[in-house]
Write a protein that holds these residues in place. Sequence first.
Motif, PDB file in Angstrom:
ATOM      1  N   ARG A 462       0.838  -1.203   0.000  1.00 46.00           N
ATOM      2  CA  ARG A 462       0.000   0.000   0.000  1.00 46.00           C
ATOM      3  C   ARG A 462       0.873   1.254   0.000  1.00 46.00           C
ATOM      4  O   ARG A 462       0.571   2.235  -0.704  1.00 46.00           O
ATOM      5  CB  ARG A 462      -0.921  -0.002   1.223  1.00 46.00           C
ATOM      6  N   LEU A 463       1.950   1.221   0.765  1.00 41.07           N
ATOM      7  CA  LEU A 463       2.865   2.355   0.797  1.00 41.07           C
ATOM      8  C   LEU A 463       3.495   2.571  -0.575  1.00 41.07           C
ATOM      9  O   LEU A 463       3.553   3.710  -1.071  1.00 41.07           O
ATOM     10  CB  LEU A 463       3.952   2.119   1.849  1.00 41.07           C
ATOM     11  N   ARG A 464       3.950   1.505  -1.183  1.00 38.69           N
ATOM     12  CA  ARG A 464       4.583   1.611  -2.507  1.00 38.69           C
ATOM     13  C   ARG A 464       3.620   2.233  -3.522  1.00 38.69           C
ATOM     14  O   ARG A 464       3.994   3.126  -4.285  1.00 38.69           O
ATOM     15  CB  ARG A 464       5.027   0.222  -2.967  1.00 38.69           C
ATOM     16  N   ASP A 465       2.390   1.765  -3.553  1.00 41.53           N
ATOM     17  CA  ASP A 465       1.418   2.279  -4.514  1.00 41.53           C
ATOM     18  C   ASP A 465       1.141   3.766  -4.274  1.00 41.53           C
ATOM     19  O   ASP A 465       1.016   4.554  -5.222  1.00 41.53           O
ATOM     20  CB  ASP A 465       0.121   1.481  -4.433  1.00 41.53           C
ATOM     21  N   ALA A 466       1.061   4.157  -2.998  1.00 40.58           N
ATOM     22  CA  ALA A 466       0.801   5.563  -2.678  1.00 40.58           C
ATOM     23  C   ALA A 466       1.986   6.438  -3.075  1.00 40.58           C
ATOM     24  O   ALA A 466       1.811   7.562  -3.570  1.00 40.58           O
ATOM     25  CB  ALA A 466       0.516   5.704  -1.179  1.00 40.58           C
ATOM     26  N   ILE A 467       3.197   5.934  -2.868  1.00 43.32           N
ATOM     27  CA  ILE A 467       4.396   6.692  -3.241  1.00 43.32           C
ATOM     28  C   ILE A 467       4.484   6.823  -4.757  1.00 43.32           C
ATOM     29  O   ILE A 467       4.872   7.878  -5.283  1.00 43.32           O
ATOM     30  CB  ILE A 467       5.646   6.018  -2.658  1.00 43.32           C
ATOM     31  N   ARG A 468       4.136   5.770  -5.472  1.00 41.70           N
ATOM     32  CA  ARG A 468       4.161   5.845  -6.934  1.00 41.70           C
ATOM     33  C   ARG A 468       3.287   7.004  -7.427  1.00 41.70           C
ATOM     34  O   ARG A 468       3.666   7.731  -8.357  1.00 41.70           O
ATOM     35  CB  ARG A 468       3.681   4.526  -7.531  1.00 41.70           C
ATOM     36  N   GLU A 469       2.125   7.203  -6.814  1.00 48.55           N
ATOM     37  CA  GLU A 469       1.253   8.312  -7.204  1.00 48.55           C
ATOM     38  C   GLU A 469       1.935   9.660  -6.968  1.00 48.55           C
ATOM     39  O   GLU A 469       1.825  10.576  -7.785  1.00 48.55           O
ATOM     40  CB  GLU A 469      -0.056   8.249  -6.413  1.00 48.55           C
ATOM     41  N   GLN A 470       2.637   9.787  -5.835  1.00 47.37           N
ATOM     42  CA  GLN A 470       3.299  11.050  -5.526  1.00 47.37           C
ATOM     43  C   GLN A 470       4.453  11.323  -6.494  1.00 47.37           C
ATOM     44  O   GLN A 470       4.658  12.458  -6.918  1.00 47.37           O
ATOM     45  CB  GLN A 470       3.821  11.026  -4.081  1.00 47.37           C
ATOM     46  N   VAL A 471       5.213  10.300  -6.830  1.00 47.35           N
ATOM     47  CA  VAL A 471       6.313  10.473  -7.781  1.00 47.35           C
ATOM     48  C   VAL A 471       5.765  10.886  -9.148  1.00 47.35           C
ATOM     49  O   VAL A 471       6.321  11.769  -9.816  1.00 47.35           O
ATOM     50  CB  VAL A 471       7.149   9.185  -7.899  1.00 47.35           C
ATOM     51  N   ASP A 472       4.680  10.267  -9.567  1.00 46.99           N
ATOM     52  CA  ASP A 472       4.074  10.604 -10.849  1.00 46.99           C
ATOM     53  C   ASP A 472       3.642  12.066 -10.864  1.00 46.99           C
ATOM     54  O   ASP A 472       3.858  12.782 -11.855  1.00 46.99           O
ATOM     55  CB  ASP A 472       2.881   9.687 -11.109  1.00 46.99           C
ATOM     56  N   GLY A 473       3.073  12.515  -9.756  1.00 45.31           N
ATOM     57  CA  GLY A 473       2.667  13.913  -9.666  1.00 45.31           C
ATOM     58  C   GLY A 473       3.850  14.870  -9.710  1.00 45.31           C
ATOM     59  O   GLY A 473       3.765  15.969 -10.275  1.00 45.31           O
ATOM     60  N   TYR A 474       4.951  14.469  -9.117  1.00 41.42           N
ATOM     61  CA  TYR A 474       6.165  15.293  -9.118  1.00 41.42           C
ATOM     62  C   TYR A 474       6.731  15.410 -10.528  1.00 41.42           C
ATOM     63  O   TYR A 474       7.069  16.510 -10.988  1.00 41.42           O
ATOM     64  CB  TYR A 474       7.175  14.652  -8.167  1.00 41.42           C
ATOM     65  N   ILE A 475       6.830  14.299 -11.236  1.00 40.06           N
ATOM     66  CA  ILE A 475       7.441  14.297 -12.568  1.00 40.06           C
ATOM     67  C   ILE A 475       6.636  15.137 -13.549  1.00 40.06           C
ATOM     68  O   ILE A 475       7.197  15.835 -14.401  1.00 40.06           O
ATOM     69  CB  ILE A 475       7.590  12.847 -13.075  1.00 40.06           C
ATOM     70  N   THR A 476       5.325  15.076 -13.447  1.00 39.29           N
ATOM     71  CA  THR A 476       4.481  15.771 -14.430  1.00 39.29           C
ATOM     72  C   THR A 476       4.611  17.291 -14.340  1.00 39.29           C
ATOM     73  O   THR A 476       4.112  17.993 -15.228  1.00 39.29           O
ATOM     74  CB  THR A 476       3.004  15.380 -14.244  1.00 39.29           C
ATOM     75  N   ARG A 477       5.285  17.794 -13.311  1.00 44.57           N
ATOM     76  CA  ARG A 477       5.442  19.243 -13.182  1.00 44.57           C
ATOM     77  C   ARG A 477       6.500  19.806 -14.121  1.00 44.57           C
ATOM     78  O   ARG A 477       6.573  21.023 -14.322  1.00 44.57           O
ATOM     79  CB  ARG A 477       5.812  19.593 -11.733  1.00 44.57           C
ATOM     80  N   PHE A 478       7.339  18.952 -14.700  1.00 45.77           N
ATOM     81  CA  PHE A 478       8.495  19.438 -15.439  1.00 45.77           C
ATOM     82  C   PHE A 478       8.374  19.131 -16.929  1.00 45.77           C
ATOM     83  O   PHE A 478       8.133  17.988 -17.318  1.00 45.77           O
ATOM     84  CB  PHE A 478       9.780  18.817 -14.891  1.00 45.77           C
ATOM     85  N   ALA A 479       8.572  20.159 -17.736  1.00 46.94           N
ATOM     86  CA  ALA A 479       8.560  19.978 -19.189  1.00 46.94           C
ATOM     87  C   ALA A 479       9.857  19.302 -19.622  1.00 46.94           C
ATOM     88  O   ALA A 479      10.892  19.416 -18.962  1.00 46.94           O
ATOM     89  CB  ALA A 479       8.401  21.323 -19.883  1.00 46.94           C
ATOM     90  N   GLY A 489      10.059  15.336 -18.815  1.00 47.09           N
ATOM     91  CA  GLY A 489       8.783  15.476 -19.507  1.00 47.09           C
ATOM     92  C   GLY A 489       7.675  14.772 -18.741  1.00 47.09           C
ATOM     93  O   GLY A 489       7.905  13.764 -18.056  1.00 47.09           O
ATOM     94  N   PRO A 490       6.455  15.293 -18.829  1.00 44.72           N
ATOM     95  CA  PRO A 490       5.351  14.766 -18.011  1.00 44.72           C
ATOM     96  C   PRO A 490       4.942  13.344 -18.339  1.00 44.72           C
ATOM     97  O   PRO A 490       4.285  12.694 -17.521  1.00 44.72           O
ATOM     98  CB  PRO A 490       4.202  15.749 -18.303  1.00 44.72           C
ATOM     99  N   ASP A 491       5.308  12.842 -19.507  1.00 44.04           N
ATOM    100  CA  ASP A 491       4.912  11.488 -19.889  1.00 44.04           C
ATOM    101  C   ASP A 491       6.003  10.451 -19.632  1.00 44.04           C
ATOM    102  O   ASP A 491       5.869   9.294 -20.044  1.00 44.04           O
ATOM    103  CB  ASP A 491       4.530  11.456 -21.376  1.00 44.04           C
ATOM    104  N   ALA A 492       7.081  10.865 -18.962  1.00 41.66           N
ATOM    105  CA  ALA A 492       8.200   9.952 -18.737  1.00 41.66           C
ATOM    106  C   ALA A 492       7.785   8.799 -17.828  1.00 41.66           C
ATOM    107  O   ALA A 492       7.026   8.976 -16.871  1.00 41.66           O
ATOM    108  CB  ALA A 492       9.378  10.704 -18.116  1.00 41.66           C
ATOM    109  N   ALA A 493       8.283   7.622 -18.152  1.00 42.30           N
ATOM    110  CA  ALA A 493       8.042   6.452 -17.309  1.00 42.30           C
ATOM    111  C   ALA A 493       9.132   6.389 -16.231  1.00 42.30           C
ATOM    112  O   ALA A 493      10.191   6.998 -16.359  1.00 42.30           O
ATOM    113  CB  ALA A 493       8.058   5.179 -18.147  1.00 42.30           C
ATOM    114  N   PHE A 494       8.878   5.642 -15.175  1.00 44.20           N
ATOM    115  CA  PHE A 494       9.873   5.513 -14.117  1.00 44.20           C
ATOM    116  C   PHE A 494       9.717   4.166 -13.431  1.00 44.20           C
ATOM    117  O   PHE A 494       8.696   3.488 -13.546  1.00 44.20           O
ATOM    118  CB  PHE A 494       9.738   6.647 -13.090  1.00 44.20           C
ATOM    119  N   ARG A 495      10.761   3.782 -12.711  1.00 40.93           N
ATOM    120  CA  ARG A 495      10.738   2.566 -11.922  1.00 40.93           C
ATOM    121  C   ARG A 495      11.571   2.790 -10.669  1.00 40.93           C
ATOM    122  O   ARG A 495      12.482   3.625 -10.647  1.00 40.93           O
ATOM    123  CB  ARG A 495      11.303   1.380 -12.716  1.00 40.93           C
TER     124      ARG A 495
END
Length: 599
Positions: A462-479, A489-495
């Motif tokens: 549950r923690l991992r899934d919640a953190i993934r959402e926060q990281v996704d929100g952080y990345i989408t802020r940058f062009a 870029g906002p569409d970048a994938a991550f792991r």
Amino acid sequence: MTTSQSQLAQIHAQMQGGDVPGALRAIAAVVSAEPRNGAAWQLAGMIRRRSKDFVGAVAGFNHALTCGVRTAELHNSLALTYEDLEQFPEAESAYQAALACDPGYLQAQINAARLKHKRGHSTEAVAALRSILERHPTSVLASNALAGVLADEGDAGLAADQYRASLARSPDNLAATIRLGVTLREDGQADAALAHLQAAAARFGQSPEFVDAMCGALIECGKVAEAETLLERLVQQTPSYFPAHRALARLAYEYRTGKDPYRSYRAMLNQWPAERTIWQNWFGLMLDHRDHAEVVTEAEHARKVLGALPEIDFYEAVARGELGQGEEAEQLYARAHRQFGETAGFIAARARNALRRGEPLQTQALARQAAERDRSDQFAWAYLGLAWRLLDDPREFWLHDYTAHVEQRPVPYLSEPGALDELRDTLRSLHRASHHPPDQSLRGGTQTEGELFKRSDPVIRRLRDAIREQVDGYITRFAADPAHPHYWGPDAAFRFSGSWSVRLTGQGFHVAHIHRAGSISSALHITVPPANPDDVAEAGALVLGAPPSELGLDLAPRRVVPPIEGALVLFPSSMWHGTHPFTAMGERLTVAFDVSVIR
């Protein structure tokens, strides 16, 4: 006269035996004398890759292609090297070229599927590997690869089942046997892991890798003395298996056994004093453990038996720099430059020493050179940022914007009643060592073993899934900006490329450091000691932008972030960070992780 295949085989064997510097010298002589020898260039690429000179390896493989060597194996090796450089589009093209040469080349099919996972497309990777298994149902290689992807994604239960499927196909498959044990252990099922490995010990007990895995399970089960006995036996029976020597040293540090952590290295050198690979591995380990004075002492001993070798100069240069002897270190770097001057790791280390010597212009030149060779080298960017700061160059804030690039984000579900307490209890149960790891930044605390986010525990998932959402929100802020290492870029994938928990007690803290393994790093505060009137201002805070004290730069932090329970702080992995210690006694419990972003 053309170098024969048997001569090239001898150089390959030299590399396989661990004498990578010697193999580099030998193959360099061959390709210099025979610039159209494609087989020699292919071997040069392999040896350079083994030495971590990935740019040089790509050049070697491309020279082989120019010379007419066009095999699936060569393209596959080139693709793997592009992966090392995180040049994933180029890697994908190279895998396609390998399969164009030989559509049935299974290794390239599997590696191309694994690349999808590396690029953040795990669902596609799993589908591709399942498709390969449908076409090649007996392929244990494909089955193990699928299990590895599932484990990386935190599906430990499915991964374990897939390793069992591998063993059903091939009961004597050593890799599946070991990986099943490791997966169970990383999933928190240490007892099951140990039982599995003990059941297989009669068949695989002579394998060093198997014994190493067994020791990990024993330690996780609290049987430290038994693990130590096994490791001591292993280093005697198979002295060339260096992971066991490193594990024995780490065990001595983290569990305070009272024994010399380097006793197995000293024993080997008493027997084989002129064996370069022993010295090379030991020097690397001592540097990892920050035993710099011992490196200097042993460098003199090594020269007495090996002579004046550039690699000894390199090791000693790093050690003397960390001991504050910057000028002596620079002289050693200059001597070692002839052999190592084109490798990113050497260049970045010399840049660090230039900072210590008060030479920001040299630092800038070296750090830029290292970053050009390997854009994922976080140390190169960190040193470049410090050089720009010392030169009052505004590009410091282009690289690290301490307002925009640092973000503190609450994890919403942790505000629910009981959520933090449940997470605290789970994490505390995972801290078993009695001392901090010798090669990590924490002081006065412990760190969990393995990859935290690989566990299938529902609390961790549950923690991992919640953190993934926060990281996704952080990345989408940058062009997207190809020139910038942190604008994906906002569409970048991550792991996730690393995850662990740290428990600091008393007046524990983190020294200033960066993370080499990711693009984004984070600290999620789970427990923060209560405020104490004796605490200094900003006690326990996350400090960003202040370099390590051993560089002697005396630069103030660029930003200080007070810890908030249930909130994480996200920032670029190349940004210097540490913590102020608490003056009062208490517990500081955090979860930290690195994220690799794929452009």
